[in-house]
Motif scaffolding. Structure first.
Motif, PDB file in Angstrom:
ATOM      1  N   ALA A 284       1.151  -1.480  -0.499  1.00 33.13           N
ATOM      2  CA  ALA A 284      -0.310   0.092   0.348  1.00 33.13           C
ATOM      3  C   ALA A 284       0.895   1.498  -0.208  1.00 33.13           C
ATOM      4  O   ALA A 284       0.851   2.118  -0.988  1.00 33.13           O
ATOM      5  N   ALA A 285       2.203   1.277   1.089  1.00 34.55           N
ATOM      6  CA  ALA A 285       2.744   2.603   0.829  1.00 34.55           C
ATOM      7  C   ALA A 285       3.508   2.699  -0.124  1.00 34.55           C
ATOM      8  O   ALA A 285       3.283   3.476  -0.897  1.00 34.55           O
ATOM      9  N   ALA A 286       3.996   1.730  -0.949  1.00 30.67           N
ATOM     10  CA  ALA A 286       4.486   2.360  -3.040  1.00 30.67           C
ATOM     11  C   ALA A 286       3.444   2.448  -3.824  1.00 30.67           C
ATOM     12  O   ALA A 286       3.695   3.514  -3.963  1.00 30.67           O
ATOM     13  N   LEU A 287       2.104   2.238  -3.402  1.00 27.54           N
ATOM     14  CA  LEU A 287       1.355   2.616  -4.114  1.00 27.54           C
ATOM     15  C   LEU A 287       0.772   3.622  -4.251  1.00 27.54           C
ATOM     16  O   LEU A 287       0.806   4.454  -5.304  1.00 27.54           O
ATOM     17  N   VAL A 288       0.710   3.897  -3.185  1.00 26.21           N
ATOM     18  CA  VAL A 288      -0.025   6.026  -2.652  1.00 26.21           C
ATOM     19  C   VAL A 288       1.415   6.763  -2.871  1.00 26.21           C
ATOM     20  O   VAL A 288       1.039   8.060  -3.698  1.00 26.21           O
ATOM     21  N   GLN A 289       2.463   6.324  -2.759  1.00 26.98           N
ATOM     22  CA  GLN A 289       4.001   7.397  -2.816  1.00 26.98           C
ATOM     23  C   GLN A 289       3.745   7.487  -4.346  1.00 26.98           C
ATOM     24  O   GLN A 289       4.228   8.550  -4.772  1.00 26.98           O
ATOM     25  N   GLU A 290       3.756   6.198  -4.960  1.00 29.37           N
ATOM     26  CA  GLU A 290       3.887   6.525  -6.454  1.00 29.37           C
ATOM     27  C   GLU A 290       2.865   7.265  -7.314  1.00 29.37           C
ATOM     28  O   GLU A 290       2.874   8.154  -8.432  1.00 29.37           O
ATOM     29  N   ALA A 291       1.608   7.396  -6.624  1.00 30.16           N
ATOM     30  CA  ALA A 291       0.412   7.884  -7.340  1.00 30.16           C
ATOM     31  C   ALA A 291       0.590   9.184  -7.051  1.00 30.16           C
ATOM     32  O   ALA A 291       0.302   9.832  -8.227  1.00 30.16           O
ATOM     33  N   VAL A 292       1.023   9.558  -6.023  1.00 30.35           N
ATOM     34  CA  VAL A 292       1.368  10.831  -6.063  1.00 30.35           C
ATOM     35  C   VAL A 292       2.298  11.600  -6.687  1.00 30.35           C
ATOM     36  O   VAL A 292       2.510  12.760  -7.078  1.00 30.35           O
ATOM     37  N   ALA A 293       3.191  10.772  -6.717  1.00 31.06           N
ATOM     38  CA  ALA A 293       4.116  11.495  -7.663  1.00 31.06           C
ATOM     39  C   ALA A 293       4.407  11.743  -8.938  1.00 31.06           C
ATOM     40  O   ALA A 293       5.064  12.567  -9.482  1.00 31.06           O
ATOM     41  N   HIS A 294       3.381  10.471  -9.639  1.00 38.53           N
ATOM     42  CA  HIS A 294       3.160  10.705 -10.994  1.00 38.53           C
ATOM     43  C   HIS A 294       1.902  11.579 -11.446  1.00 38.53           C
ATOM     44  O   HIS A 294       2.015  11.367 -12.424  1.00 38.53           O
ATOM     45  N   TYR A 295       1.195  12.244  -9.772  1.00 44.76           N
ATOM     46  CA  TYR A 295      -0.240  13.091 -10.160  1.00 44.76           C
ATOM     47  C   TYR A 295       0.226  13.957 -11.062  1.00 44.76           C
ATOM     48  O   TYR A 295       1.203  14.666 -11.342  1.00 44.76           O
ATOM     49  N   PRO A 296      -0.938  14.509 -12.133  1.00 44.99           N
ATOM     50  CA  PRO A 296      -0.154  15.387 -12.768  1.00 44.99           C
ATOM     51  C   PRO A 296      -1.103  16.470 -12.602  1.00 44.99           C
ATOM     52  O   PRO A 296      -1.867  17.244 -13.139  1.00 44.99           O
ATOM     53  N   TYR A 297      -0.216  17.030 -11.135  1.00 47.94           N
ATOM     54  CA  TYR A 297      -0.304  18.362 -10.850  1.00 47.94           C
ATOM     55  C   TYR A 297      -0.621  19.627 -11.976  1.00 47.94           C
ATOM     56  O   TYR A 297       0.336  20.032 -12.411  1.00 47.94           O
ATOM     57  N   ARG A 298      -1.588  20.198 -11.169  1.00 52.90           N
ATOM     58  CA  ARG A 298      -1.793  21.837 -12.283  1.00 52.90           C
ATOM     59  C   ARG A 298      -0.832  22.884 -11.881  1.00 52.90           C
ATOM     60  O   ARG A 298       0.138  24.370 -12.608  1.00 52.90           O
ATOM     61  N   SER A 299      -0.173  22.521 -10.159  1.00 51.26           N
ATOM     62  CA  SER A 299       0.810  23.667 -10.457  1.00 51.26           C
ATOM     63  C   SER A 299       1.866  23.357  -8.909  1.00 51.26           C
ATOM     64  O   SER A 299       1.563  22.354  -8.179  1.00 51.26           O
ATOM     65  N   GLY A 300       2.692  23.682  -8.789  1.00 49.88           N
ATOM     66  CA  GLY A 300       3.714  23.511  -7.261  1.00 49.88           C
ATOM     67  C   GLY A 300       2.704  23.898  -6.402  1.00 49.88           C
ATOM     68  O   GLY A 300       3.290  22.513  -5.105  1.00 49.88           O
ATOM     69  N   ARG A 301       1.695  24.639  -6.144  1.00 50.87           N
ATOM     70  CA  ARG A 301       1.271  24.622  -4.973  1.00 50.87           C
ATOM     71  C   ARG A 301       0.706  23.634  -4.667  1.00 50.87           C
ATOM     72  O   ARG A 301       0.731  23.101  -3.817  1.00 50.87           O
ATOM     73  N   GLU A 302      -0.292  23.672  -5.455  1.00 51.00           N
ATOM     74  CA  GLU A 302      -1.243  21.790  -5.427  1.00 51.00           C
ATOM     75  C   GLU A 302       0.350  20.444  -5.264  1.00 51.00           C
ATOM     76  O   GLU A 302      -0.416  20.153  -3.996  1.00 51.00           O
ATOM     77  N   ILE A 331      -7.457  11.668  -5.905  1.00 53.71           N
ATOM     78  CA  ILE A 331      -7.462  12.737  -5.210  1.00 53.71           C
ATOM     79  C   ILE A 331      -7.339  14.040  -6.478  1.00 53.71           C
ATOM     80  O   ILE A 331      -7.117  15.349  -5.785  1.00 53.71           O
ATOM     81  N   LYS A 332      -8.004  13.650  -7.831  1.00 55.34           N
ATOM     82  CA  LYS A 332      -7.894  14.541  -8.856  1.00 55.34           C
ATOM     83  C   LYS A 332      -9.451  15.028  -8.010  1.00 55.34           C
ATOM     84  O   LYS A 332      -9.427  16.580  -7.835  1.00 55.34           O
ATOM     85  N   ASN A 333     -10.524  14.528  -6.860  1.00 59.43           N
ATOM     86  CA  ASN A 333     -11.451  14.590  -6.464  1.00 59.43           C
ATOM     87  C   ASN A 333     -11.279  16.198  -5.532  1.00 59.43           C
ATOM     88  O   ASN A 333     -11.978  16.992  -5.244  1.00 59.43           O
ATOM     89  N   ALA A 334     -10.368  15.946  -4.284  1.00 59.02           N
ATOM     90  CA  ALA A 334      -9.815  16.056  -3.767  1.00 59.02           C
ATOM     91  C   ALA A 334      -9.345  17.671  -3.769  1.00 59.02           C
ATOM     92  O   ALA A 334      -9.795  18.738  -3.562  1.00 59.02           O
ATOM     93  N   LEU A 335      -8.256  17.476  -5.074  1.00 56.12           N
ATOM     94  CA  LEU A 335      -8.014  19.326  -4.795  1.00 56.12           C
ATOM     95  C   LEU A 335      -8.591  20.102  -5.934  1.00 56.12           C
ATOM     96  O   LEU A 335      -8.831  20.907  -5.758  1.00 56.12           O
ATOM     97  N   HIS A 336      -9.823  19.377  -6.810  1.00 59.34           N
ATOM     98  CA  HIS A 336     -11.001  20.304  -7.196  1.00 59.34           C
ATOM     99  C   HIS A 336     -11.455  20.576  -6.481  1.00 59.34           C
ATOM    100  O   HIS A 336     -12.555  22.046  -6.250  1.00 59.34           O
ATOM    101  N   SER A 337     -11.748  20.430  -4.744  1.00 53.52           N
ATOM    102  CA  SER A 337     -12.672  20.870  -3.864  1.00 53.52           C
ATOM    103  C   SER A 337     -11.602  21.906  -3.194  1.00 53.52           C
ATOM    104  O   SER A 337     -12.565  22.471  -2.613  1.00 53.52           O
ATOM    105  N   LEU A 338     -10.633  21.213  -2.758  1.00 58.98           N
ATOM    106  CA  LEU A 338      -9.555  22.430  -2.448  1.00 58.98           C
ATOM    107  C   LEU A 338      -9.799  23.514  -2.972  1.00 58.98           C
ATOM    108  O   LEU A 338     -10.152  24.751  -2.881  1.00 58.98           O
ATOM    109  N   VAL A 339      -9.904  23.539  -4.498  1.00 56.23           N
ATOM    110  CA  VAL A 339      -9.598  24.913  -5.262  1.00 56.23           C
ATOM    111  C   VAL A 339     -11.039  25.545  -5.524  1.00 56.23           C
ATOM    112  O   VAL A 339     -11.428  26.406  -4.923  1.00 56.23           O
ATOM    113  N   ALA A 340     -11.829  25.161  -5.333  1.00 57.66           N
ATOM    114  CA  ALA A 340     -13.534  25.360  -4.837  1.00 57.66           C
ATOM    115  C   ALA A 340     -13.821  26.070  -3.367  1.00 57.66           C
ATOM    116  O   ALA A 340     -14.461  26.911  -3.985  1.00 57.66           O
ATOM    117  N   SER A 341     -13.129  25.731  -2.855  1.00 55.10           N
ATOM    118  CA  SER A 341     -13.331  25.705  -1.733  1.00 55.10           C
ATOM    119  C   SER A 341     -12.874  27.808  -1.535  1.00 55.10           C
ATOM    120  O   SER A 341     -12.970  28.528  -0.269  1.00 55.10           O
TER     121      SER A 341
END
Length: 436
Positions: A284-302, A331-341
């Motif tokens: 599980a740890a490797a799965l989560v870390q890899e997903a976070v590392a390779h997610y296509p963030y829209r900005s460095g702040r994200e 992750i995508k849904n959470a970031l969208h919720s953060l931006v919309a807030s």
């Protein structure tokens, strides 16, 4: 051994392989052709049918045995088909279980029991034969076969107990032939329906494959345009222009990666109906870390707002590709919720936690975004329901639930409006992997 090889490679073997491919391995659907309208019709027919035939067999054409209380109980099962949660999401495991139990009780068990209680008279011979055909039309042939046989056995046992043990089965040979004919005709209808569902699924997947190929072609061109912009940024240009071209190139590359992930998610969502599912050991740890590392963030702040907390690593079995897409969706849904807030995003506003809870592995995705109210929470995992008005397909969380439940896990959400949300994925630990 030679005869075995001849059978496997000869005509019988080809027929057997074809049968397995087109019928046995067809998608298992506990509710055939599920829709809210069809379930409402079944519920209405259940209620009015038992009421009408209760009157007919007890008043107009009296039968040797009729039980008003049992008729009323069978008719009341119509409530199961009319429950809003079942009609709203007939494809969920809970809906399938409720539908299966209600249908089994009021069709095979009840009809076989009445057949034995009426000593197999002509009315209940015809009714039981019709019931078998109806049952195979309502559910998958594998479930209908098991239900018909178990209902017949338990119906006979119930009649034995109520009649203080009648001698033998009391089934004339003519009845045996008639009911066997109905059963095998039901099987043939079930085989045909299973093959039709499999063909439709394959056609859908084929169409999606063609569309995916056509979409990936312009995406490749856009990706090349990003490379060109990145090359131009290295030329002798003022630093502000270089930075702007570099940022634009990164945005294009991120857009292409996001679109590829969306295409893969939709194809995988359709392929979930095909068995067997992949069962690979996943840490599980490797799965989560890899997903976070390779997610296509829209900005460095994200990227900086995401925090990974490993309380206790664990191993589970599933498809690494599908679970990576599950985390990407969350992750995508959470970031969208953060931006919309409209709040200023800070480090730790999105947390992914890995641990073990009550003997099961847990991956939690928590955000400090908009959150959800009770109405949204009650529908959040429904197909095509989206809290992002006009911005989402509504299939992301439904896909997540399907992936998790395919490995006997659960996904839940806790949220309040304006106070963020926590999605918790609980997974069975792999054999030999136990919490300390």
């Amino acid at each position: 051994m030679k005869l075995d090889r001849l059978w496997l490679h000869g005509a019988p073997g080809r027929w057997w392989r074809r049968f397995q491919e087109e019928v046995v391995h067809a998608p298992l659907e506990p509710i055939l052709h599920p829709s809210s309208f069809r379930l409402a019709l079944i519920g209405l027919f259940t209620l009015l049918g038992h009421l009408m035939f209760g009157i007919i067999w007890s008043v107009w054409l009296p039968q040797p045995y009729e039980n008003v209380a049992m008729r009323a109980l069978m008719g009341s099962l119509a409530v199961v088909y009319l429950v809003p949660a079942v009609r709203r999401d007939p494809s969920s495991p809970a809906s399938a279980w409720l539908f299966g139990m209600a249908t089994w009780l009021q069709l095979p068990w009840y009809f076989w029991w009445m057949y034995w209680m009426n000593d197999g008279n002509a009315v209940w011979l015809a009714s039981t034969a019709a019931m078998i055909l109806i049952y195979f039309h309502a559910t998958d042939w594998r479930l209908a076969t098991l239900g018909t046989l178990s209902g017949g056995l338990l119906g006979w046992v119930t009649a034995q107990l109520m009649l203080a043990g009648p001698a033998g089965w009391h089934m004339p040979h003519e009845h045996l032939v008639t009911l066997a004919f109905a059963f095998f005709m039901g099987l043939m209808l079930g085989f045909s329906s299973a093959n039709l569902r499999r063909t439709r699924l394959l056609n859908t997947l084929s169409t999606m494959g063609v569309m995916a190929h056509e979409l990936r072609t312009p995406l490749a061109t856009i990706d090349l345009m990003g490379d060109v912009l990145r090359t131009l940024a290295q030329h002798d240009l003022p630093e502000p222009k270089q930075r702007k071209l570099h940022d634009l190139a990164n945005r294009l590359h991120q857009l292409v990666r996001t679109m590829h992930r969306q295409i893969d998610t939709q194809i995988s969502n359709a392929q979930l109906q095909r068995l067997p599912h992949e069962q690979t050991p996943i840490m599980a740890a490797a799965l989560v870390q890899e997903a976070v590392a390779h997610y296509p963030y829209r900005s460095g702040r994200e990227r900086d707002c995401v925090q990974v907390v490993i309380q206790q690593d664990f191993c589970f079995r599933g498809s690494p590709q599908l679970f990576a897409q599950v985390l990407n969706n969350l992750i995508k849904n959470a970031l969208h919720s953060l931006v919309a807030s409209t709040k200023v995003i800070e480090a730790g506003d999105l947390r992914l936690t890995v641990g073990v809870h009550h003997g099961k592995g847990r991956i939690a995705v928590a955000d400090e975004g908009l959150g959800m109210g009770p109405e949204q929470l009650s529908r959040i995992f429904e197909p095509f329901y989206s809290t992002q008005a006009g911005a989402g397909s509504g299939l992301g969380l439904s896909f997540c639930r399907n992936v998790v439940e395919a490995v006997r896990g659960t996904i839940k959400v806790h949220s309040e409006s304006g106070r963020g949300a926590v999605f918790m994925i609980d997974l069975p630990l792999d054999s030999g992997d136990h919490p300390a």
